[in-house]
Structure formats: C-alpha cells, structure tokens
Design a protein around this motif. Structure first.
Motif, PDB file in Angstrom:
ATOM      1  N   GLY A   1      53.023  49.138  44.452  1.00 32.02           N
ATOM      2  CA  GLY A   1      52.292  49.181  45.707  1.00 32.02           C
ATOM      3  C   GLY A   1      52.527  48.011  46.645  1.00 32.02           C
ATOM      4  N   GLU A   2      53.145  46.925  46.129  1.00 38.67           N
ATOM      5  CA  GLU A   2      53.350  45.717  46.936  1.00 38.67           C
ATOM      6  C   GLU A   2      52.025  45.261  47.546  1.00 38.67           C
ATOM      7  OE1 GLU A   2      56.636  46.265  49.631  1.00 38.67           O
ATOM      8  OE2 GLU A   2      58.086  46.243  47.980  1.00 38.67           O
ATOM      9  N   GLU A   3      51.059  45.050  46.645  1.00 41.42           N
ATOM     10  CA  GLU A   3      49.710  44.649  47.037  1.00 41.42           C
ATOM     11  C   GLU A   3      49.264  43.453  46.206  1.00 41.42           C
ATOM     12  OE1 GLU A   3      48.053  49.126  48.152  1.00 41.42           O
ATOM     13  OE2 GLU A   3      47.718  48.301  46.139  1.00 41.42           O
ATOM     14  N   ILE A   4      48.277  42.723  46.757  1.00 40.31           N
ATOM     15  CA  ILE A   4      47.679  41.593  46.057  1.00 40.31           C
ATOM     16  C   ILE A   4      46.165  41.750  46.085  1.00 40.31           C
ATOM     17  CG2 ILE A   4      47.303  39.087  46.073  1.00 40.31           C
ATOM     18  CD1 ILE A   4      50.084  38.802  47.348  1.00 40.31           C
ATOM     19  N   TYR A   5      45.545  41.673  44.903  1.00 35.66           N
ATOM     20  CA  TYR A   5      44.088  41.681  44.768  1.00 35.66           C
ATOM     21  C   TYR A   5      43.660  40.273  44.353  1.00 35.66           C
ATOM     22  CZ  TYR A   5      44.463  46.799  44.641  1.00 35.66           C
ATOM     23  OH  TYR A   5      44.722  48.125  44.942  1.00 35.66           O
ATOM     24  N   PHE A   6      42.576  39.783  44.939  1.00 39.91           N
ATOM     25  CA  PHE A   6      42.147  38.423  44.608  1.00 39.91           C
ATOM     26  C   PHE A   6      40.636  38.273  44.504  1.00 39.91           C
ATOM     27  CE2 PHE A   6      41.814  38.580  49.169  1.00 39.91           C
ATOM     28  CZ  PHE A   6      40.743  37.752  49.487  1.00 39.91           C
ATOM     29  N   GLU A   7      39.867  39.280  44.859  1.00 39.14           N
ATOM     30  CA  GLU A   7      38.416  39.145  44.918  1.00 39.14           C
ATOM     31  C   GLU A   7      37.735  39.706  43.671  1.00 39.14           C
ATOM     32  OE1 GLU A   7      37.176  39.501  49.544  1.00 39.14           O
ATOM     33  OE2 GLU A   7      37.774  41.389  48.601  1.00 39.14           O
ATOM     34  N   TYR A   8      36.607  39.127  43.333  1.00 41.72           N
ATOM     35  CA  TYR A   8      35.667  39.767  42.427  1.00 41.72           C
ATOM     36  C   TYR A   8      34.248  39.390  42.842  1.00 41.72           C
ATOM     37  CZ  TYR A   8      33.534  41.948  38.433  1.00 41.72           C
ATOM     38  OH  TYR A   8      32.757  42.770  37.646  1.00 41.72           O
ATOM     39  N   GLY A   9      33.846  39.988  43.945  1.00 45.19           N
ATOM     40  CA  GLY A   9      32.492  39.818  44.461  1.00 45.19           C
ATOM     41  C   GLY A   9      32.120  38.377  44.702  1.00 45.19           C
ATOM     42  N   GLU A  10      30.889  38.046  44.349  1.00 44.79           N
ATOM     43  CA  GLU A  10      30.348  36.708  44.605  1.00 44.79           C
ATOM     44  C   GLU A  10      30.981  35.647  43.723  1.00 44.79           C
ATOM     45  OE1 GLU A  10      26.525  37.119  41.543  1.00 44.79           O
ATOM     46  OE2 GLU A  10      26.229  37.228  43.705  1.00 44.79           O
ATOM     47  N   HIS A  11      31.722  36.070  42.716  1.00 40.94           N
ATOM     48  CA  HIS A  11      32.351  35.106  41.810  1.00 40.94           C
ATOM     49  C   HIS A  11      33.655  34.542  42.371  1.00 40.94           C
ATOM     50  CE1 HIS A  11      29.526  36.396  38.723  1.00 40.94           C
ATOM     51  NE2 HIS A  11      29.856  37.658  38.985  1.00 40.94           N
ATOM     52  N   THR A  12      34.163  35.119  43.449  1.00 40.67           N
ATOM     53  CA  THR A  12      35.460  34.709  43.979  1.00 40.67           C
ATOM     54  C   THR A  12      35.415  33.274  44.497  1.00 40.67           C
ATOM     55  OG1 THR A  12      35.804  36.997  44.689  1.00 40.67           O
ATOM     56  CG2 THR A  12      37.315  35.333  45.563  1.00 40.67           C
TER      57      THR A  12
ATOM     58  N   LYS B   1      41.263  45.024  48.840  1.00 40.04           N
ATOM     59  CA  LYS B   1      39.982  44.861  48.156  1.00 40.04           C
ATOM     60  C   LYS B   1      39.869  45.866  47.014  1.00 40.04           C
ATOM     61  CE  LYS B   1      37.423  43.227  52.230  1.00 40.04           C
ATOM     62  NZ  LYS B   1      37.106  41.887  51.691  1.00 40.04           N
ATOM     63  N   ASN B   2      39.168  45.472  45.944  1.00 36.26           N
ATOM     64  CA  ASN B   2      38.949  46.380  44.820  1.00 36.26           C
ATOM     65  C   ASN B   2      38.184  47.616  45.265  1.00 36.26           C
ATOM     66  OD1 ASN B   2      40.137  44.494  43.199  1.00 36.26           O
ATOM     67  ND2 ASN B   2      38.260  43.817  42.217  1.00 36.26           N
ATOM     68  N   ALA B   3      38.468  48.745  44.617  1.00 36.76           N
ATOM     69  CA  ALA B   3      37.740  49.973  44.925  1.00 36.76           C
ATOM     70  C   ALA B   3      37.814  50.914  43.729  1.00 36.76           C
ATOM     71  CB  ALA B   3      38.328  50.661  46.156  1.00 36.76           C
ATOM     72  N   GLY B   4      36.760  51.719  43.533  1.00 42.31           N
ATOM     73  CA  GLY B   4      36.751  52.764  42.526  1.00 42.31           C
ATOM     74  C   GLY B   4      36.877  52.245  41.112  1.00 42.31           C
ATOM     75  N   LEU B   5      37.611  52.985  40.275  1.00 42.22           N
ATOM     76  CA  LEU B   5      37.724  52.661  38.858  1.00 42.22           C
ATOM     77  C   LEU B   5      38.446  51.348  38.596  1.00 42.22           C
ATOM     78  CD1 LEU B   5      38.446  56.098  37.136  1.00 42.22           C
ATOM     79  CD2 LEU B   5      36.604  54.508  36.567  1.00 42.22           C
ATOM     80  N   ALA B   6      39.129  50.817  39.593  1.00 40.27           N
ATOM     81  CA  ALA B   6      39.845  49.549  39.422  1.00 40.27           C
ATOM     82  C   ALA B   6      38.996  48.346  39.834  1.00 40.27           C
ATOM     83  CB  ALA B   6      41.137  49.567  40.231  1.00 40.27           C
ATOM     84  N   SER B   7      37.700  48.546  40.011  1.00 39.97           N
ATOM     85  CA  SER B   7      36.857  47.497  40.596  1.00 39.97           C
ATOM     86  C   SER B   7      36.305  46.503  39.590  1.00 39.97           C
ATOM     87  CB  SER B   7      35.674  48.136  41.336  1.00 39.97           C
ATOM     88  OG  SER B   7      36.120  48.971  42.366  1.00 39.97           O
ATOM     89  N   HIS B   8      36.305  46.850  38.298  1.00 43.12           N
ATOM     90  CA  HIS B   8      35.655  46.009  37.288  1.00 43.12           C
ATOM     91  C   HIS B   8      36.442  46.045  35.982  1.00 43.12           C
ATOM     92  CE1 HIS B   8      31.984  45.681  39.755  1.00 43.12           C
ATOM     93  NE2 HIS B   8      32.156  46.964  40.006  1.00 43.12           N
ATOM     94  N   ALA B   9      36.080  45.114  35.084  1.00 41.59           N
ATOM     95  CA  ALA B   9      36.546  45.088  33.691  1.00 41.59           C
ATOM     96  C   ALA B   9      38.029  44.779  33.531  1.00 41.59           C
ATOM     97  CB  ALA B   9      36.217  46.402  32.973  1.00 41.59           C
ATOM     98  N   GLY B  10      38.662  44.258  34.598  1.00 39.50           N
ATOM     99  CA  GLY B  10      40.059  43.863  34.519  1.00 39.50           C
ATOM    100  C   GLY B  10      40.218  42.395  34.172  1.00 39.50           C
TER     101      GLY B  10
ATOM    102  N   ASN C   1      35.250  41.824  29.661  1.00 37.93           N
ATOM    103  CA  ASN C   1      33.794  41.737  29.817  1.00 37.93           C
ATOM    104  C   ASN C   1      33.410  41.171  31.186  1.00 37.93           C
ATOM    105  OD1 ASN C   1      31.091  41.879  29.226  1.00 37.93           O
ATOM    106  ND2 ASN C   1      31.061  40.030  27.967  1.00 37.93           N
ATOM    107  N   ALA C   2      33.675  41.956  32.209  1.00 36.85           N
ATOM    108  CA  ALA C   2      33.288  41.608  33.577  1.00 36.85           C
ATOM    109  C   ALA C   2      32.954  42.914  34.296  1.00 36.85           C
ATOM    110  CB  ALA C   2      34.412  40.868  34.299  1.00 36.85           C
ATOM    111  N   GLY C   3      31.686  43.235  34.391  1.00 39.46           N
ATOM    112  CA  GLY C   3      31.301  44.505  34.991  1.00 39.46           C
ATOM    113  C   GLY C   3      31.711  45.696  34.150  1.00 39.46           C
ATOM    114  N   TRP C   4      31.838  45.487  32.829  1.00 44.24           N
ATOM    115  CA  TRP C   4      32.302  46.574  31.958  1.00 44.24           C
ATOM    116  C   TRP C   4      31.353  47.775  32.006  1.00 44.24           C
ATOM    117  CZ3 TRP C   4      30.524  49.213  27.658  1.00 44.24           C
ATOM    118  CH2 TRP C   4      31.478  49.973  26.969  1.00 44.24           C
ATOM    119  N   ASP C   5      30.045  47.510  32.022  1.00 42.61           N
ATOM    120  CA  ASP C   5      29.075  48.613  32.069  1.00 42.61           C
ATOM    121  C   ASP C   5      29.240  49.441  33.340  1.00 42.61           C
ATOM    122  OD1 ASP C   5      28.036  47.846  29.648  1.00 42.61           O
ATOM    123  OD2 ASP C   5      26.368  46.706  30.512  1.00 42.61           O
TER     124      ASP C   5
END
Length: 300
Positions: free
Chosen positions: A212-223, A244-253, A156-160
C-alpha cells in the motif's frame, strides 16, 4: 553493489541460511535466538551496531507479506557492506551513527506461517489437521501462524476491542487471517517479541508489512508527540502516505502495543503496491523506495 543473496521465496531454510551467511561474512554482526514458533522454528534476531539505545525493526508478521523478510535481509547486508567499506548509505554515515546505537532486526516473526503458505499444511507438523480445517483446502491465502492466529491481532493493546470487531465480522475461530487468538499474547512468537522489547527497551520500533505504500504511526492518546514528527519525515523520504488506523486493523498490533506499553514512537510501514504476496522480483523496486527511510529510522 554486489549482494550475497538473490531474491527468492524466503522460507525458513532461506531465512536460516541467510542469517548464518551474514554472520559468517560479517563477524561484527551479533545473532541470537529470541524464541521459537509454535512448531519450534527459531526466531532469529540480528544485531548491528553498539549494544545501547536500540531501534527495533521486525518483519514478516504475516505469511503473505514475506517480501518484507527479503527487504530486511537486504537492508542488513547493505549496512554491513557500508560499514566494511566505510561508505555512506543515502549520504548518511550509518557506521558513525551506530557507534552509539544498535539496530535489532527480526527478519521473520512468523516462520510457521510462511512455511504453510509456501509448502502446505504438512509444514505445520502435528498441527496439520487443524491448519487444514482452518484453511479449507487453500493454503494460498494463509497469513496466520500454525495455531491459525493472526500475530498482529494478538498483542495486548486493545485486544478486547479487536476481538469484538472480529466477532462482528464473523471471525470466531482459528483462520487463515484476522483471528486474534483466545487471549492476548497467547502465541509464542508474540511472547518472544514482547520479552525482547521489555528486556532491551527500544527507543523506536518499526514493523514492516505489505502492501500500500503507507505509514501508520498513531495509537490514540498513547501516541508520543515525537511519533508524528518522525512520521512526517518518513513520509517525505519515502513518498508513502500517512494513514490513520481503521476497522479490524485498529488494535492489538505490534505498533499498538509498543506505543501503549513502552511509550515509544512506533510505526507500521506498508511496503510496495499490488496484491499480496508481492513477488520476490519486486524486491529491488520496493527496497529502493524505502532504503532512505529505514536509514532515517535507524539514526534519528
């Protein structure tokens, strides 16, 4: 260093046997069942260290990313061996650091999905027919749980917003991947993880994915500000790229929810490189690349 386990496909029987064997070999570990999957399989939590100020590391949200379960089990065993033999890990006295902190591991968030991917729709029991309809005869690409819901699209984080992106991509019903369910938090695996987090309130959370050997750490203003500082340290340690998050992987994780709801630094580590599922034979090289970073995540 000699380990108990040899790399193989980590189905539910393997996960259960591994957790039981670790508990038997290292009585200072604590294990608990935090919930059950759609099909009733146990969701194991393995706790290491003192019951305070926890760090949470969760793996295998997606069936095709099951190598992350092996990495998690290997890391648990590595910490146990170091504590038993009073050794450092990557030059860090983990035992000393964890006298003041606990690490909570969830080796496999999605046991039903892994069973389906490895053993076919029959593994879904009474959900066999619906799984067969969703997979269109090919279990090799199955990533979701037994409801055909992508667990890392169900928080429940940007699910809509995520749901709108799914619909735009033509994903409107249970599917092998990327269907976020009919409501946020609808899946028992997600509910169990949310309940654990709200009960224990971790200081940091790490979700292990591949590849992918990547690290994601942001979620907009909540970071939180501390998240970027830690992310740069983790990237320097592992050689992974900050993304940075992009596309379908940007929310609800999971990362998105823990960042927004708990206000804590939360990270997604995309382990290894190649095409999912990464083979068990990749365990040694993938683990070697991320061990120091996992240690840092535990002690910082």
């Amino acid at each position: 260093m000699k380990y108990i386990f040899t790399p193989c496909e980590p189905d539910y029987a393997y996960i259960k046997k591994s957790v039981d064997s670790l508990q038997a070999e290292y009585p200072f570990l604590k294990t608990e069942i935090i919930g059950r999957s759609v099909c009733g399989r146990k969701l194991f939590a393995v706790r290491f260290g003192r019951s305070a100020n926890p760090v949470l590391i969760a793996a295998c949200f997606h069936a095709q990313e099951r190598l992350t379960a092996l990495v998690t089990l290997r890391f648990i065993e590595r910490l146990c061996l170091s504590a038993k033999n009073r050794q450092t890990v990557c030059g860090i006295d983990v035992g000393g650091a964890l006298s003041r902190r606990e690490i909570i591991f969830i080796p496999c968030v999605n046991p039903d999905g892994v069973e389906i991917a490895l053993h076919g729709a029959e593994s879904a029991g009474k959900f066999k027919e619906s799984v067969e309809r969703a997979m269109s005869g090919n279990c090799d690409l199955w990533n979701a749980n037994a409801h055909g819901v992508d667990l890392n699209h169900n928080f429940n984080a940007g699910w809509d917003i995520s749901k709108s992106l799914e619909i735009s991509a033509g994903i409107t019903a249970p599917a092998p991947r990327r269907f976020g369910g009919y409501a946020p938090g609808s899946e028992p695996e997600v509910t169990a993880l949310v309940r654990l987090c709200l009960r224990r309130m971790p200081r940091t959370a790490v979700a292990l994915h591949s590849q992918g050997e990547e690290i994601y750490f942001e979620y907009g203003e909540h970071t939180p500000e501390r998240a970027e500082h830690l992310a740069k340290i983790f990237a320097a340690s592992s050689g992974y790229t900050l993304v940075k998050n992009a596309g379908l992987a940007s929310h609800a994780g999971f990362k998105d929810w823990t960042t927004q709801a708990l206000g804590i630094p939360s990270f997604t580590f995309e382990l290894g490189k190649g095409e999912n599922p990464l083979p068990p034979s990749d365990l040694e090289s993938v683990y070697k690349s991320i061990e120091e970073t996992l240690v840092l995540a535990c002690v910082m």
